[in-house]
Design an enzyme around this catalytic site. Structure first.
Site, PDB file in Angstrom:
ATOM      1  N   TYR A  22       0.881  -1.113   0.080  1.00  0.00           N
ATOM      2  CA  TYR A  22      -0.003   0.176  -0.147  1.00  0.00           C
ATOM      3  C   TYR A  22       0.918   1.576  -0.006  1.00  0.00           C
ATOM      4  O   TYR A  22       0.344   2.403   0.062  1.00  0.00           O
ATOM      5  CB  TYR A  22      -0.903  -0.029   1.241  1.00  0.00           C
ATOM      6  CG  TYR A  22      -0.135  -0.095   2.680  1.00  0.00           C
ATOM      7  CD1 TYR A  22       0.505   0.977   3.298  1.00  0.00           C
ATOM      8  CD2 TYR A  22       0.156  -1.470   3.026  1.00  0.00           C
ATOM      9  CE1 TYR A  22       1.054   0.934   4.147  1.00  0.00           C
ATOM     10  CE2 TYR A  22       0.864  -1.439   4.301  1.00  0.00           C
ATOM     11  CZ  TYR A  22       1.583  -0.165   4.726  1.00  0.00           C
ATOM     12  OH  TYR A  22       2.093  -0.326   5.763  1.00  0.00           O
ATOM     13  N   GLY A  23       2.030   1.186   0.131  1.00  0.00           N
ATOM     14  CA  GLY A  23       2.986   2.358   0.213  1.00  0.00           C
ATOM     15  C   GLY A  23       3.902   2.343  -0.825  1.00  0.00           C
ATOM     16  O   GLY A  23       3.570   2.293  -2.208  1.00  0.00           O
ATOM     17  N   GLU A  30      11.204  -4.500   5.680  1.00  0.00           N
ATOM     18  CA  GLU A  30       9.990  -3.933   6.507  1.00  0.00           C
ATOM     19  C   GLU A  30      10.619  -4.079   7.872  1.00  0.00           C
ATOM     20  O   GLU A  30       9.632  -3.483   8.762  1.00  0.00           O
ATOM     21  CB  GLU A  30       8.740  -4.468   6.402  1.00  0.00           C
ATOM     22  CG  GLU A  30       8.180  -4.346   4.945  1.00  0.00           C
ATOM     23  CD  GLU A  30       8.000  -2.905   4.378  1.00  0.00           C
ATOM     24  OE1 GLU A  30       8.098  -2.127   5.096  1.00  0.00           O
ATOM     25  OE2 GLU A  30       7.330  -3.052   3.084  1.00  0.00           O
TER      26      GLU A  30
END
Length: 157
Positions: free
Chosen positions: A7-8, A82
């Site tokens: 989503y980023g 991440e």
């Protein structure tokens, strides 16, 4: 093979998309665009103006992003990128498919409106005021939010 919802900055057209298509990191195949079935806060925060999905179901907006099918090597790479478990956690989320995608090898058809699951990276730690920050349904590093994304060499969404 696993499914991952991004989503980023890992989406197409975003600053870290190249990491998704770099074969040295593993294999990632775009499946479809999708939207979370539940609302979550997607905020831009921190000194580097990073996108953070806060694991607070029912608050915020339904989040739009992309689903990829990734191999174990890419999943490990993404976990490292991440900074799981220190900065982000990887959890399953339910998603509504936004566009039809044909069959891929061993993959069922994902039709618009159907519900599927994929892993998502959400923030493990965040400042107390982050849930009250403006929420976005779709992140764009180059958007009109006025917050300049700053990449670092270590993994940051």
């Amino acid at each position: 093979m696993a499914r991952v919802f991004v989503y980023g900055t890992l989406k197409k057209g975003q600053p870290n998309y190249y990491r998704m298509i770099e074969s040295a990191n593993g294999k990632a195949e775009f499946l479809t665009s999708a939207c979370t079935t539940q609302k979550y806060p997607l905020v831009i925060a921190g000194e580097h103006s990073l996108p953070f999905l806060l694991n607070i179901p029912g608050q915020g907006r339904r989040i739009r992003g992309e689903i990829y099918k990734v191999d174990d090597k890419m999943l490990k790479y993404l976990d490292d990128f991440e900074m799981v478990p220190d900065m982000y956690q990887r959890t399953l989320v339910k998603l509504e498919v936004e566009e039809w995608v044909g069959e891929t090898e061993g993959e069922e058809r994902l039709k618009a409106g159907s519900i599927t699951e994929a892993f998502v990276y959400s923030a493990t730690m965040y400042e107390p005021d982050w849930p009250s920050l403006p929420c976005y349904e779709s992140y764009d590093a180059y958007g009109d939010h006025g917050l300049q994304y700053e990449a670092k060499e270590t993994g940051l969404v």
